[in-house]
Write an enzyme that holds these catalytic residues in place. Structure first.
Site, PDB file in Angstrom:
ATOM      1  N   HIS A 141       0.815  -1.223   0.000  1.00  0.00           N
ATOM      2  CA  HIS A 141       0.000   0.000   0.000  1.00  0.00           C
ATOM      3  C   HIS A 141       0.847   1.271   0.000  1.00  0.00           C
ATOM      4  CE1 HIS A 141      -3.554  -2.348   0.458  1.00  0.00           C
ATOM      5  NE2 HIS A 141      -3.265  -2.764   1.673  1.00  0.00           N
ATOM      6  N   ASP A 200      -2.540 -10.734  -2.297  1.00  0.00           N
ATOM      7  CA  ASP A 200      -3.127 -10.269  -1.048  1.00  0.00           C
ATOM      8  C   ASP A 200      -4.594  -9.919  -1.323  1.00  0.00           C
ATOM      9  OD1 ASP A 200      -2.063  -8.920   1.777  1.00  0.00           O
ATOM     10  OD2 ASP A 200      -3.761  -7.837   0.917  1.00  0.00           O
ATOM     11  N   HIS A 245      -6.138  -7.371  -0.558  1.00  0.00           N
ATOM     12  CA  HIS A 245      -6.268  -5.940  -0.827  1.00  0.00           C
ATOM     13  C   HIS A 245      -5.496  -5.552  -2.082  1.00  0.00           C
ATOM     14  CE1 HIS A 245      -6.963  -6.430   3.525  1.00  0.00           C
ATOM     15  NE2 HIS A 245      -7.762  -5.386   3.419  1.00  0.00           N
ATOM     16  N   ASP A 262      -4.579 -12.960   3.927  1.00  0.00           N
ATOM     17  CA  ASP A 262      -5.862 -12.386   4.345  1.00  0.00           C
ATOM     18  C   ASP A 262      -7.007 -12.830   3.435  1.00  0.00           C
ATOM     19  OD1 ASP A 262      -4.768 -10.951   2.274  1.00  0.00           O
ATOM     20  OD2 ASP A 262      -4.962  -8.995   3.211  1.00  0.00           O
TER      21      ASP A 262
END
Length: 350
Positions: A158, A195, A197, A281
Protein backbone atom coordinates in the site's frame (compact mmCIF):
# COMPACT_ATOMS: atom_id res chain seq x y z
CA UNK A 1 16.81 22.99 -16.33
CA UNK A 2 14.20 20.33 -15.53
CA UNK A 3 16.09 17.76 -17.62
CA UNK A 4 19.34 18.61 -15.86
CA UNK A 5 17.70 18.19 -12.45
CA UNK A 6 16.27 14.85 -13.56
CA UNK A 7 19.72 13.66 -14.65
CA UNK A 8 21.21 14.71 -11.31
CA UNK A 9 18.45 12.86 -9.44
CA UNK A 10 19.14 9.74 -11.50
CA UNK A 11 22.85 9.93 -10.68
CA UNK A 12 22.05 10.27 -6.98
CA UNK A 13 19.73 7.27 -7.16
CA UNK A 14 22.38 5.11 -8.84
CA UNK A 15 25.03 6.24 -6.37
CA UNK A 16 22.81 5.34 -3.43
CA UNK A 17 22.15 1.87 -4.84
CA UNK A 18 25.85 1.30 -5.57
CA UNK A 19 26.86 2.38 -2.05
CA UNK A 20 24.14 0.39 -0.27
CA UNK A 21 24.94 -2.59 1.98
CA UNK A 22 21.51 -4.21 1.52
CA UNK A 23 23.08 -6.79 -0.81
CA UNK A 24 25.25 -8.03 2.05
CA UNK A 25 27.27 -11.21 1.32
CA UNK A 26 25.46 -14.46 2.18
CA UNK A 27 27.41 -17.67 2.73
CA UNK A 28 26.58 -20.72 0.65
CA UNK A 29 25.51 -22.73 3.69
CA UNK A 30 22.42 -20.53 4.12
CA UNK A 31 18.97 -21.24 2.71
CA UNK A 32 17.16 -18.45 0.81
CA UNK A 33 14.79 -17.90 3.75
CA UNK A 34 15.13 -14.37 5.10
CA UNK A 35 14.08 -13.46 8.63
CA UNK A 36 15.14 -11.48 11.69
CA UNK A 37 13.71 -11.45 15.19
CA UNK A 38 13.70 -7.66 14.71
CA UNK A 39 10.76 -8.09 12.31
CA UNK A 40 8.31 -8.56 15.18
CA UNK A 41 6.50 -5.59 16.73
CA UNK A 42 5.73 -5.54 20.44
CA UNK A 43 5.46 -2.54 22.76
CA UNK A 44 3.27 -2.22 25.86
CA UNK A 45 0.50 -4.20 24.17
CA UNK A 46 -0.24 -1.38 21.72
CA UNK A 47 0.30 -3.80 18.83
CA UNK A 48 -2.96 -5.48 19.87
CA UNK A 49 -4.89 -2.36 18.86
CA UNK A 50 -4.48 -3.35 15.20
CA UNK A 51 -5.91 -6.64 13.86
CA UNK A 52 -2.60 -7.48 12.15
CA UNK A 53 -0.68 -10.26 13.91
CA UNK A 54 2.59 -8.41 14.50
CA UNK A 55 4.33 -11.56 15.76
CA UNK A 56 3.30 -13.59 12.69
CA UNK A 57 6.76 -13.52 11.14
CA UNK A 58 8.48 -15.08 14.14
CA UNK A 59 5.85 -17.78 14.48
CA UNK A 60 6.21 -18.77 10.80
CA UNK A 61 9.92 -19.28 11.37
CA UNK A 62 9.29 -21.25 14.58
CA UNK A 63 6.81 -23.56 12.82
CA UNK A 64 9.27 -24.20 9.97
CA UNK A 65 11.98 -25.14 12.46
CA UNK A 66 9.62 -27.35 14.49
CA UNK A 67 8.45 -29.08 11.31
CA UNK A 68 12.04 -29.94 10.41
CA UNK A 69 11.97 -27.83 7.25
CA UNK A 70 14.43 -25.24 8.44
CA UNK A 71 17.58 -25.09 10.54
CA UNK A 72 17.59 -21.74 12.32
CA UNK A 73 21.35 -21.49 11.67
CA UNK A 74 20.66 -21.51 7.94
CA UNK A 75 18.26 -18.54 8.02
CA UNK A 76 19.54 -15.35 6.36
CA UNK A 77 19.61 -12.22 8.55
CA UNK A 78 18.99 -9.05 6.51
CA UNK A 79 20.46 -5.60 6.96
CA UNK A 80 18.15 -2.76 8.01
CA UNK A 81 17.38 -0.27 5.23
CA UNK A 82 18.98 3.12 5.91
CA UNK A 83 17.66 6.55 5.00
CA UNK A 84 19.99 6.61 1.98
CA UNK A 85 18.55 3.29 0.83
CA UNK A 86 14.98 4.51 1.24
CA UNK A 87 15.71 7.72 -0.69
CA UNK A 88 16.17 5.55 -3.78
CA UNK A 89 12.38 5.55 -4.06
CA UNK A 90 10.97 7.76 -1.30
CA UNK A 91 10.90 11.54 -1.27
CA UNK A 92 12.76 13.43 1.42
CA UNK A 93 9.47 15.01 2.44
CA UNK A 94 7.78 11.67 2.99
CA UNK A 95 10.62 10.30 5.13
CA UNK A 96 10.60 13.52 7.17
CA UNK A 97 6.87 13.10 7.76
CA UNK A 98 7.59 9.80 9.54
CA UNK A 99 9.32 11.82 12.25
CA UNK A 100 5.85 12.92 13.34
CA UNK A 101 4.04 10.40 15.52
CA UNK A 102 0.67 11.43 14.10
CA UNK A 103 1.77 10.33 10.61
CA UNK A 104 2.92 6.95 11.90
CA UNK A 105 -0.38 6.51 13.75
CA UNK A 106 -2.34 7.18 10.56
CA UNK A 107 -0.23 4.78 8.47
CA UNK A 108 -0.40 1.96 11.02
CA UNK A 109 -4.06 2.68 11.81
CA UNK A 110 -3.32 2.70 15.55
CA UNK A 111 -4.50 6.16 16.80
CA UNK A 112 -2.87 6.01 20.30
CA UNK A 113 0.57 5.97 18.66
CA UNK A 114 0.07 9.67 17.91
CA UNK A 115 0.63 10.43 21.61
CA UNK A 116 3.94 8.56 21.95
CA UNK A 117 7.37 10.20 21.49
CA UNK A 118 8.57 9.62 17.95
CA UNK A 119 11.89 8.10 19.00
CA UNK A 120 9.94 5.20 20.52
CA UNK A 121 8.01 4.65 17.28
CA UNK A 122 11.23 4.79 15.27
CA UNK A 123 12.65 1.95 17.37
CA UNK A 124 9.57 -0.17 18.08
CA UNK A 125 7.52 0.26 14.89
CA UNK A 126 9.51 1.72 12.00
CA UNK A 127 12.74 -0.16 12.63
CA UNK A 128 10.99 -3.55 12.26
CA UNK A 129 9.53 -2.28 8.99
CA UNK A 130 12.96 -1.11 7.78
CA UNK A 131 14.45 -4.49 8.68
CA UNK A 132 11.78 -6.23 6.61
CA UNK A 133 12.48 -3.86 3.71
CA UNK A 134 16.10 -4.97 3.84
CA UNK A 135 14.89 -8.57 3.74
CA UNK A 136 12.77 -7.99 0.65
CA UNK A 137 15.58 -6.25 -1.24
CA UNK A 138 18.05 -9.03 -0.38
CA UNK A 139 15.50 -11.67 -1.41
CA UNK A 140 15.80 -10.63 -5.05
CA UNK A 141 19.56 -11.19 -5.02
CA UNK A 142 19.16 -14.61 -3.39
CA UNK A 143 16.41 -15.54 -5.85
CA UNK A 144 18.68 -14.58 -8.76
CA UNK A 145 21.43 -16.81 -7.30
CA UNK A 146 19.31 -19.80 -6.18
CA UNK A 147 16.10 -19.58 -8.20
CA UNK A 148 13.82 -18.69 -5.29
CA UNK A 149 13.77 -16.80 -2.01
CA UNK A 150 11.17 -16.26 0.70
CA UNK A 151 11.16 -13.24 2.96
CA UNK A 152 9.07 -14.20 5.98
CA UNK A 153 8.04 -10.53 6.20
CA UNK A 154 7.63 -7.65 3.77
CA UNK A 155 5.03 -7.08 1.09
CA UNK A 156 4.11 -3.48 2.02
CA UNK A 157 2.08 -3.01 -1.13
CA UNK A 158 0.00 0.00 0.00
CA UNK A 159 3.02 2.30 0.25
CA UNK A 160 4.27 4.29 -2.73
CA UNK A 161 7.11 6.77 -3.11
CA UNK A 162 5.38 9.68 -1.38
CA UNK A 163 2.64 8.16 0.78
CA UNK A 164 2.13 5.29 3.21
CA UNK A 165 -1.02 3.64 4.48
CA UNK A 166 -2.68 0.37 5.40
CA UNK A 167 0.08 -0.67 7.84
CA UNK A 168 2.69 -0.05 5.11
CA UNK A 169 5.30 2.63 5.86
CA UNK A 170 7.93 1.81 3.22
CA UNK A 171 7.63 0.71 -0.43
CA UNK A 172 9.74 -2.45 -0.24
CA UNK A 173 8.51 -3.87 -3.56
CA UNK A 174 9.37 -0.72 -5.50
CA UNK A 175 12.76 -0.49 -3.80
CA UNK A 176 13.54 -4.14 -4.53
CA UNK A 177 12.82 -3.68 -8.23
CA UNK A 178 14.97 -0.55 -8.49
CA UNK A 179 17.89 -2.40 -6.88
CA UNK A 180 17.35 -5.39 -9.18
CA UNK A 181 17.40 -3.16 -12.26
CA UNK A 182 20.64 -1.50 -11.20
CA UNK A 183 22.59 -4.35 -9.58
CA UNK A 184 21.27 -7.67 -10.90
CA UNK A 185 21.00 -7.08 -14.63
CA UNK A 186 17.22 -7.46 -14.41
CA UNK A 187 15.18 -5.58 -17.02
CA UNK A 188 11.64 -7.05 -16.82
CA UNK A 189 9.77 -7.76 -13.60
CA UNK A 190 6.36 -9.31 -12.98
CA UNK A 191 4.50 -8.60 -9.74
CA UNK A 192 1.86 -11.15 -8.79
CA UNK A 193 -0.09 -9.61 -5.91
CA UNK A 194 -2.54 -12.05 -4.34
CA UNK A 195 -3.13 -10.27 -1.05
CA UNK A 196 -6.86 -9.70 -0.52
CA UNK A 197 -6.27 -5.94 -0.83
CA UNK A 198 -5.31 -4.03 -3.95
CA UNK A 199 -1.60 -3.28 -4.36
CA UNK A 200 -2.19 0.42 -4.91
CA UNK A 201 1.33 1.40 -3.82
CA UNK A 202 3.39 -0.42 -6.44
CA UNK A 203 0.68 0.23 -9.04
CA UNK A 204 1.13 3.96 -8.45
CA UNK A 205 4.93 3.77 -8.61
CA UNK A 206 5.09 1.76 -11.82
CA UNK A 207 2.22 3.28 -13.77
CA UNK A 208 3.19 3.44 -17.47
CA UNK A 209 6.43 1.51 -16.89
CA UNK A 210 6.65 -1.06 -19.69
CA UNK A 211 9.34 -3.00 -17.81
CA UNK A 212 6.85 -3.96 -15.08
CA UNK A 213 3.86 -6.27 -15.46
CA UNK A 214 1.36 -6.54 -12.60
CA UNK A 215 -1.21 -9.24 -11.91
CA UNK A 216 -3.32 -8.00 -9.00
CA UNK A 217 -6.25 -10.04 -7.66
CA UNK A 218 -8.20 -8.38 -4.85
CA UNK A 219 -11.52 -7.87 -3.11
CA UNK A 220 -12.89 -4.64 -4.57
CA UNK A 221 -15.29 -4.21 -1.62
CA UNK A 222 -12.50 -3.40 0.86
CA UNK A 223 -9.60 -0.97 1.42
CA UNK A 224 -8.12 0.86 -0.44
CA UNK A 225 -10.72 1.07 -3.26
CA UNK A 226 -8.07 2.89 -5.32
CA UNK A 227 -8.75 4.16 -8.80
CA UNK A 228 -5.90 4.49 -11.26
CA UNK A 229 -5.75 7.83 -13.05
CA UNK A 230 -3.32 8.63 -15.83
CA UNK A 231 -3.45 10.27 -19.26
CA UNK A 232 -1.81 7.05 -20.48
CA UNK A 233 -4.21 4.68 -18.73
CA UNK A 234 -5.03 2.74 -21.92
CA UNK A 235 -1.33 2.01 -22.36
CA UNK A 236 -0.96 1.10 -18.70
CA UNK A 237 -3.81 -1.38 -18.80
CA UNK A 238 -1.78 -3.46 -21.22
CA UNK A 239 0.78 -3.93 -18.43
CA UNK A 240 -1.63 -4.94 -15.68
CA UNK A 241 -4.27 -7.56 -15.02
CA UNK A 242 -6.67 -6.42 -12.33
CA UNK A 243 -8.94 -9.26 -11.23
CA UNK A 244 -11.59 -7.82 -8.93
CA UNK A 245 -14.03 -9.95 -7.01
CA UNK A 246 -16.53 -9.44 -4.21
CA UNK A 247 -16.55 -10.45 -0.56
CA UNK A 248 -17.24 -14.11 0.23
CA UNK A 249 -15.60 -15.45 -2.93
CA UNK A 250 -15.07 -19.20 -2.48
CA UNK A 251 -11.90 -21.28 -2.88
CA UNK A 252 -13.09 -22.84 -6.14
CA UNK A 253 -13.99 -19.50 -7.72
CA UNK A 254 -10.78 -17.86 -6.49
CA UNK A 255 -8.50 -20.57 -7.91
CA UNK A 256 -10.38 -20.58 -11.20
CA UNK A 257 -9.89 -16.82 -11.56
CA UNK A 258 -6.21 -17.18 -10.71
CA UNK A 259 -5.72 -19.94 -13.29
CA UNK A 260 -7.22 -17.74 -16.00
CA UNK A 261 -5.14 -14.74 -14.93
CA UNK A 262 -1.87 -16.72 -14.92
CA UNK A 263 -2.63 -18.05 -18.39
CA UNK A 264 -3.14 -14.51 -19.67
CA UNK A 265 0.02 -13.25 -17.94
CA UNK A 266 2.04 -16.08 -19.46
CA UNK A 267 0.97 -15.01 -22.94
CA UNK A 268 1.62 -11.30 -22.38
CA UNK A 269 4.97 -11.01 -20.60
CA UNK A 270 8.37 -12.70 -20.20
CA UNK A 271 9.84 -11.67 -16.82
CA UNK A 272 13.44 -11.86 -15.60
CA UNK A 273 12.19 -11.75 -11.99
CA UNK A 274 8.85 -12.51 -10.33
CA UNK A 275 7.81 -10.86 -7.08
CA UNK A 276 4.97 -12.73 -5.42
CA UNK A 277 3.00 -10.91 -2.73
CA UNK A 278 1.40 -13.85 -0.95
CA UNK A 279 -0.97 -12.33 1.59
CA UNK A 280 -3.03 -14.80 3.62
CA UNK A 281 -5.86 -12.39 4.35
CA UNK A 282 -7.76 -14.33 1.69
CA UNK A 283 -8.40 -17.02 4.33
CA UNK A 284 -11.94 -17.80 5.39
CA UNK A 285 -12.56 -15.92 8.64
CA UNK A 286 -10.07 -13.12 8.08
CA UNK A 287 -11.83 -9.99 9.41
CA UNK A 288 -10.38 -7.64 6.78
CA UNK A 289 -10.05 -9.83 3.68
CA UNK A 290 -13.66 -11.09 3.88
CA UNK A 291 -13.12 -14.06 1.54
CA UNK A 292 -13.84 -17.77 1.92
CA UNK A 293 -10.58 -19.40 0.79
CA UNK A 294 -9.55 -22.51 2.72
CA UNK A 295 -6.03 -23.27 4.04
CA UNK A 296 -5.73 -25.93 1.34
CA UNK A 297 -6.74 -23.26 -1.17
CA UNK A 298 -3.79 -21.12 -0.03
CA UNK A 299 -1.47 -24.10 -0.59
CA UNK A 300 -2.87 -24.59 -4.10
CA UNK A 301 -2.56 -20.87 -4.84
CA UNK A 302 1.10 -20.73 -3.81
CA UNK A 303 1.85 -23.93 -5.72
CA UNK A 304 0.28 -22.48 -8.87
CA UNK A 305 2.43 -19.36 -8.69
CA UNK A 306 5.66 -21.28 -8.07
CA UNK A 307 4.84 -23.64 -10.96
CA UNK A 308 4.21 -20.57 -13.13
CA UNK A 309 7.66 -19.27 -12.15
CA UNK A 310 9.29 -22.58 -13.00
CA UNK A 311 7.54 -22.76 -16.37
CA UNK A 312 8.83 -19.26 -17.11
CA UNK A 313 12.32 -20.28 -15.90
CA UNK A 314 12.19 -17.16 -13.77
CA UNK A 315 13.53 -16.58 -10.22
CA UNK A 316 10.79 -15.88 -7.67
CA UNK A 317 10.63 -13.81 -4.50
CA UNK A 318 7.79 -14.60 -2.08
CA UNK A 319 6.61 -12.07 0.53
CA UNK A 320 4.11 -12.90 3.29
CA UNK A 321 2.27 -9.54 3.27
CA UNK A 322 -1.20 -9.32 4.92
CA UNK A 323 -3.00 -11.84 7.11
CA UNK A 324 -5.02 -10.87 10.16
CA UNK A 325 -5.69 -14.12 11.98
CA UNK A 326 -3.45 -16.02 14.41
CA UNK A 327 -3.87 -19.07 12.18
CA UNK A 328 -2.13 -17.34 9.24
CA UNK A 329 1.38 -18.24 10.43
CA UNK A 330 0.53 -21.94 10.56
CA UNK A 331 -1.04 -21.83 7.09
CA UNK A 332 2.03 -20.08 5.63
CA UNK A 333 4.41 -22.61 7.18
CA UNK A 334 2.29 -25.48 5.88
CA UNK A 335 2.26 -23.96 2.40
CA UNK A 336 6.04 -23.55 2.39
CA UNK A 337 6.27 -27.19 3.45
CA UNK A 338 4.02 -28.16 0.55
CA UNK A 339 6.27 -26.26 -1.89
CA UNK A 340 9.24 -28.24 -0.56
CA UNK A 341 7.38 -31.54 -0.80
CA UNK A 342 6.45 -30.80 -4.42
CA UNK A 343 10.07 -29.96 -5.24
CA UNK A 344 9.27 -26.35 -6.10
CA UNK A 345 11.75 -25.12 -3.46
CA UNK A 346 14.66 -26.95 -1.89
CA UNK A 347 15.20 -27.03 1.86
CA UNK A 348 17.70 -29.32 3.65
CA UNK A 349 15.19 -31.82 5.05
CA UNK A 350 12.71 -31.63 2.17
Amino acid sequence: MARRDQEEDELKRKRRIDNSTLYSPVSNDKDPIIYSSAYNIAFLGLERLHPFDSSKWGRIKRFLVEDGLLDHKRVVEPVEATKEDLLVVHTEGYLESLKHSFTVAVITEVPPLAFLPNFILQQKVLRPFRKQVGGTVLSAKLAKDKGWAINLGGGFHHCCSNEGGGFCAYADITLTIQFAFERLGISRVMIIDLDAHQGNGHEHDFMNNKSIYILDMYNSDIYPRARLSSPFLDMYEKQIIQIQFSSYTTTEKYLDLLSQALEKAAQNFEPDLLIYNAGTDILDGDPLGRLLVSPDGVKQRDEMVFKFSREKNCPIVMLTSGGYMKTSARVIADSIGNLATKGLIHLPSS
